[in-house]
Write a protein that holds these residues in place. Structure first.
Motif, PDB file in Angstrom:
ATOM      1  N   ALA A  43       0.870  -0.744  -0.067  1.00 42.96           N
ATOM      2  CA  ALA A  43      -0.362   0.110  -0.212  1.00 42.96           C
ATOM      3  C   ALA A  43       0.373   0.988  -0.420  1.00 42.96           C
ATOM      4  O   ALA A  43       1.464   2.110  -0.493  1.00 42.96           O
ATOM      5  N   LEU A  44       2.009   1.430   0.605  1.00 41.48           N
ATOM      6  CA  LEU A  44       2.680   2.414   0.927  1.00 41.48           C
ATOM      7  C   LEU A  44       3.637   2.661  -0.771  1.00 41.48           C
ATOM      8  O   LEU A  44       3.180   4.203  -1.050  1.00 41.48           O
ATOM      9  N   PRO A  45       4.549   1.744  -1.834  1.00 37.28           N
ATOM     10  CA  PRO A  45       4.676   2.790  -2.795  1.00 37.28           C
ATOM     11  C   PRO A  45       3.581   2.565  -3.495  1.00 37.28           C
ATOM     12  O   PRO A  45       3.091   3.815  -4.586  1.00 37.28           O
ATOM     13  N   ALA A  46       2.163   1.897  -3.611  1.00 34.79           N
ATOM     14  CA  ALA A  46       1.175   2.473  -4.510  1.00 34.79           C
ATOM     15  C   ALA A  46       0.193   3.801  -4.448  1.00 34.79           C
ATOM     16  O   ALA A  46       0.279   4.411  -4.970  1.00 34.79           O
ATOM     17  N   MET A  47       0.943   4.472  -3.061  1.00 36.75           N
ATOM     18  CA  MET A  47       0.204   5.746  -2.303  1.00 36.75           C
ATOM     19  C   MET A  47       0.922   6.966  -3.334  1.00 36.75           C
ATOM     20  O   MET A  47       0.620   7.746  -3.813  1.00 36.75           O
ATOM     21  N   ALA A  48       2.338   6.312  -2.556  1.00 36.56           N
ATOM     22  CA  ALA A  48       3.364   7.049  -3.436  1.00 36.56           C
ATOM     23  C   ALA A  48       3.360   6.794  -4.947  1.00 36.56           C
ATOM     24  O   ALA A  48       3.787   8.818  -5.745  1.00 36.56           O
ATOM     25  N   ALA A  49       3.486   6.208  -5.817  1.00 33.56           N
ATOM     26  CA  ALA A  49       2.654   5.914  -7.267  1.00 33.56           C
ATOM     27  C   ALA A  49       1.858   7.257  -7.793  1.00 33.56           C
ATOM     28  O   ALA A  49       2.043   8.074  -8.809  1.00 33.56           O
ATOM     29  N   ALA A  50       0.956   7.312  -6.799  1.00 29.76           N
ATOM     30  CA  ALA A  50       0.383   8.771  -7.443  1.00 29.76           C
ATOM     31  C   ALA A  50       0.427   9.370  -7.340  1.00 29.76           C
ATOM     32  O   ALA A  50      -0.278  10.829  -7.788  1.00 29.76           O
ATOM     33  N   LEU A  51       1.719  10.353  -7.290  1.00 25.83           N
ATOM     34  CA  LEU A  51       2.273  11.338  -6.922  1.00 25.83           C
ATOM     35  C   LEU A  51       2.477  11.130  -8.715  1.00 25.83           C
ATOM     36  O   LEU A  51       2.700  13.177  -9.713  1.00 25.83           O
ATOM     37  N   LEU A  52       2.272  10.461  -9.151  1.00 26.84           N
ATOM     38  CA  LEU A  52       3.104  10.076 -11.232  1.00 26.84           C
ATOM     39  C   LEU A  52       2.094  10.829 -12.101  1.00 26.84           C
ATOM     40  O   LEU A  52       2.786  11.109 -13.497  1.00 26.84           O
ATOM     41  N   VAL A  93      10.618   7.585   2.376  1.00 29.98           N
ATOM     42  CA  VAL A  93      11.776   7.567   0.734  1.00 29.98           C
ATOM     43  C   VAL A  93      10.693   7.594  -0.247  1.00 29.98           C
ATOM     44  O   VAL A  93      11.492   8.240  -1.716  1.00 29.98           O
ATOM     45  N   LEU A  94       9.972   6.622  -0.337  1.00 25.98           N
ATOM     46  CA  LEU A  94       9.204   6.058  -1.876  1.00 25.98           C
ATOM     47  C   LEU A  94       8.697   7.428  -2.707  1.00 25.98           C
ATOM     48  O   LEU A  94       8.424   6.948  -3.686  1.00 25.98           O
ATOM     49  N   VAL A  95       8.538   8.147  -1.589  1.00 24.24           N
ATOM     50  CA  VAL A  95       8.018   9.672  -2.954  1.00 24.24           C
ATOM     51  C   VAL A  95       9.184  10.135  -3.920  1.00 24.24           C
ATOM     52  O   VAL A  95       8.876  10.883  -4.653  1.00 24.24           O
ATOM     53  N   LEU A  96      11.332   9.773  -3.120  1.00 26.27           N
ATOM     54  CA  LEU A  96      11.625  10.646  -4.037  1.00 26.27           C
ATOM     55  C   LEU A  96      11.185  10.573  -5.397  1.00 26.27           C
ATOM     56  O   LEU A  96      11.214  10.993  -6.530  1.00 26.27           O
ATOM     57  N   GLY A  97      11.453   9.296  -6.268  1.00 20.30           N
ATOM     58  CA  GLY A  97      11.560   8.992  -7.428  1.00 20.30           C
ATOM     59  C   GLY A  97      10.270   9.895  -7.868  1.00 20.30           C
ATOM     60  O   GLY A  97      10.554  10.348  -8.894  1.00 20.30           O
ATOM     61  N   PRO A  98       9.358   9.596  -7.233  1.00 20.91           N
ATOM     62  CA  PRO A  98       8.119   9.159  -8.766  1.00 20.91           C
ATOM     63  C   PRO A  98       8.203  11.554  -8.357  1.00 20.91           C
ATOM     64  O   PRO A  98       8.051  11.764  -9.400  1.00 20.91           O
ATOM     65  N   VAL A 155      -3.288   0.728   9.674  1.00 25.33           N
ATOM     66  CA  VAL A 155      -2.347   1.406  10.009  1.00 25.33           C
ATOM     67  C   VAL A 155      -1.493   1.786  10.042  1.00 25.33           C
ATOM     68  O   VAL A 155      -1.951   2.980   9.312  1.00 25.33           O
ATOM     69  N   ARG A 156      -0.725   2.789  10.960  1.00 27.18           N
ATOM     70  CA  ARG A 156       0.300   3.535  11.741  1.00 27.18           C
ATOM     71  C   ARG A 156       0.929   3.667   9.924  1.00 27.18           C
ATOM     72  O   ARG A 156       0.131   5.410  10.060  1.00 27.18           O
ATOM     73  N   ASP A 157       1.324   3.209   9.902  1.00 28.37           N
ATOM     74  CA  ASP A 157       2.399   3.585   8.735  1.00 28.37           C
ATOM     75  C   ASP A 157       1.748   4.599   7.511  1.00 28.37           C
ATOM     76  O   ASP A 157       1.455   5.170   6.620  1.00 28.37           O
ATOM     77  N   ILE A 158       0.556   3.659   7.562  1.00 28.36           N
ATOM     78  CA  ILE A 158      -0.281   4.721   5.706  1.00 28.36           C
ATOM     79  C   ILE A 158      -1.267   6.003   6.020  1.00 28.36           C
ATOM     80  O   ILE A 158      -0.887   6.747   6.066  1.00 28.36           O
TER      81      ILE A 158
END
Ligand code: EPU
Length: 430
Positions: free
Chosen positions: A25-34, A99-104, A47-50
């Motif tokens: 779920a975490l990288p999927a959320m970051a992918a939405a920035l693309l 850090v997953l938001v860096l690439g997108p 969960v809290r990380d989300i």
């Protein structure tokens, strides 16, 4: 800070529904920035990380809305206007996956400023391979004032060979490469189901990705990505944790909404120690989700275990396996090959009566030893899960401190366990 008070010695019996995978779920959320289009994600775990990732998206100026569904949550994200390029330390330090938001961000904006994550309880966990990969795609990367500052006009596809297999590194570069000019080839890429789930979402958004599930992934860049709907895969680590819960209490659980194919190594290892596991008919579930029936019938055997990248035994199940190994007859040698410091739970388990010797990356667990309730401290997410599991099997009361760690990745684990016969209370410490 909350703590758990666990009255041990209760056998678990019943059905448990497994949530969506946090680490998918975490990288999927970051992918939405693309994209500026609408991304609809189902089976999002509570969960809290989300929540932390949502706060980060919010800080980047991106709208998201969460809708409660019968199974999991539905999260809709739409980065309609270009997001802010800065991910600040306050959120990144709470969760390394930020850090997953860096690439997108870099791929969409040509600029990103993301805080370097700090130290971590389980190992050094550098992000050098993420940065090296982005440089290979043409970005200029500098580290200043604790932040990664990356710039590029447009990323250019290239060959990236990872020195070490990295899950979020593969995800970051795969996302960045979707909008690069030309073709990117990722070699020695991670093949974890969470990486494949991200690729499935990106493909639904219009990305051109080949080689899914293999260590060589080819991404042909496109100029823009569209909106998509996607259902997150079941959490294989939550499922594995409940499998150990059934086993260690001599219990009987049926786990609904699992994906047994993602659990092959865990199922094989638990079967080796004597846990009975069968695929059974699922109850009203979506396509691709199955049920697993788990019976714990002690005595258990000792069995050596080595953590490995997928499809090997996951490092995220090492601590939980160690709790079960305390109940195996004989010596189990555990070798942790992914993280250099992931044994903090061993000392806490020893406080409950376990006989464990740690030497570098190897731990020897001698069993069976009766466990007795004690005050213990959670040091990270999976370590806290192992202490809860030991507490379920221990004689008397255990108090697990710092359960905020467990809330990062398990959805109200005490409620799920109590519904099938555990006796755990959450006590707030003011
Ligand atoms: N590594 C480097 N340089 C890098 C990246 C990684 O040296 O640039 C090393 C790490 O230090 C480690 C190894 O490579 O020794 C593997 O680390 P990886 O990058 O694969 O880990 P990660 O992507 O940071 C994800 C999960 C972890 C899980 C690991 C391994 C997410 C959000 N996190 O972390 O999950 O343990 O892969 O499977 O996907 C957890 O959920 O409890 C958790 C820690």
């Amino acid at each position: 800070m909350d703590q758990f008070r666990i009255e041990g010695g209760h056998r678990l019996e019943g059905r448990v529904t497994i949530g969506g995978a946090k680490n998918a779920a975490l990288p999927a959320m970051a992918a939405a920035l693309l994209t500026d289009k609408r991304i609809e994600l189902h089976n999002i775990p509570r969960v809290r990380d989300i929540l932390t990732m949502r706060s980060l998206l919010d800080e980047l100026g991106v709208d998201s809305s969460l809708k409660h569904e019968r199974e999991g949550n539905c999260l809709v994200i739409q980065a309609r206007t270009p997001p802010d390029p800065v991910a600040a330390y306050e959120l990144v330090k709470q969760m390394r996956a930020s850090v997953l938001v860096l690439g997108p961000l870099l791929a969409r904006l040509g600029h990103a400023r993301v805080s370097l994550p700090g130290g971590c309880a389980i190992g050094a966990r550098p992000i050098n391979l993420h940065l090296k990969g982005l440089e290979k795609l043409g970005a200029t990367v500098n580290i200043q004032h604790g932040y990664v500052e990356a710039r590029v006009d447009r990323l250019r596809g290239d060959l990236i060979q990872f020195d070490t297999i990295t899950v979020t590194g593969t995800e970051n570069l795969m996302m960045a490469a979707t909008l690069a000019e030309g073709t990117t080839v990722l070699e020695n890429a991670a093949v974890e189901p969470e990486v494949q789930d991200l690729a499935a979402l990106l493909i639904a958004m219009g990305a051109k990705i080949d080689g899914l599930g293999s260590p060589t992934i080819r991404i042909q860049g496109v100029t823009r990505l569209a909106g998509a709907k996607h259902t997150i895969i079941p959490d294989r680590i939550e499922a594995g944790t409940f499998m150990v819960a059934a086993a260690i209490t001599g219990g009987h659980l049926v786990l609904d909404r699992t994906e047994p194919r993602h659990l092959t190594a865990v199922i094989a290892k638990l079967a080796e120690v004597g846990v009975q596991i069968a695929r059974v008919k699922s109850r009203g579930q979506g396509p691709g989700f199955e049920a697993l029936e788990v019976r714990g019938t002690p005595p258990f055997r000792a069995a050596d275990m080595v953590t490995q990248e997928y499809p090997g035994f996951p490092t995220d199940m090492q601590a939980q396996y160690m709790a079960l190994a305390t109940q195996g007859s004989g010596s189990s040698v555990i070798t942790e090959t992914i993280f250099e410091n992931r044994y903090l739970h061993a000392l806490e388990l020893a406080r409950m009566g376990a006989d464990i010797t740690v030497d570098g990356r190897r731990a020897v667990v001698r069993g069976p030893t009766p466990l007795s309730g004690a005050n213990v401290q959670a040091s990270d997410l999976r370590a806290s899960a192992s202490l809860v599991l030991a507490g379920l099997a221990a004689d008397g009361e255990s108090v697990v401190d710092r359960v905020y760690h467990i809330d990062r990745g398990y959805e109200r684990i005490e409620e799920k366990l109590n519904r099938v016969g555990a006796k755990i209370s959450r006590v707030s410490q003011g």
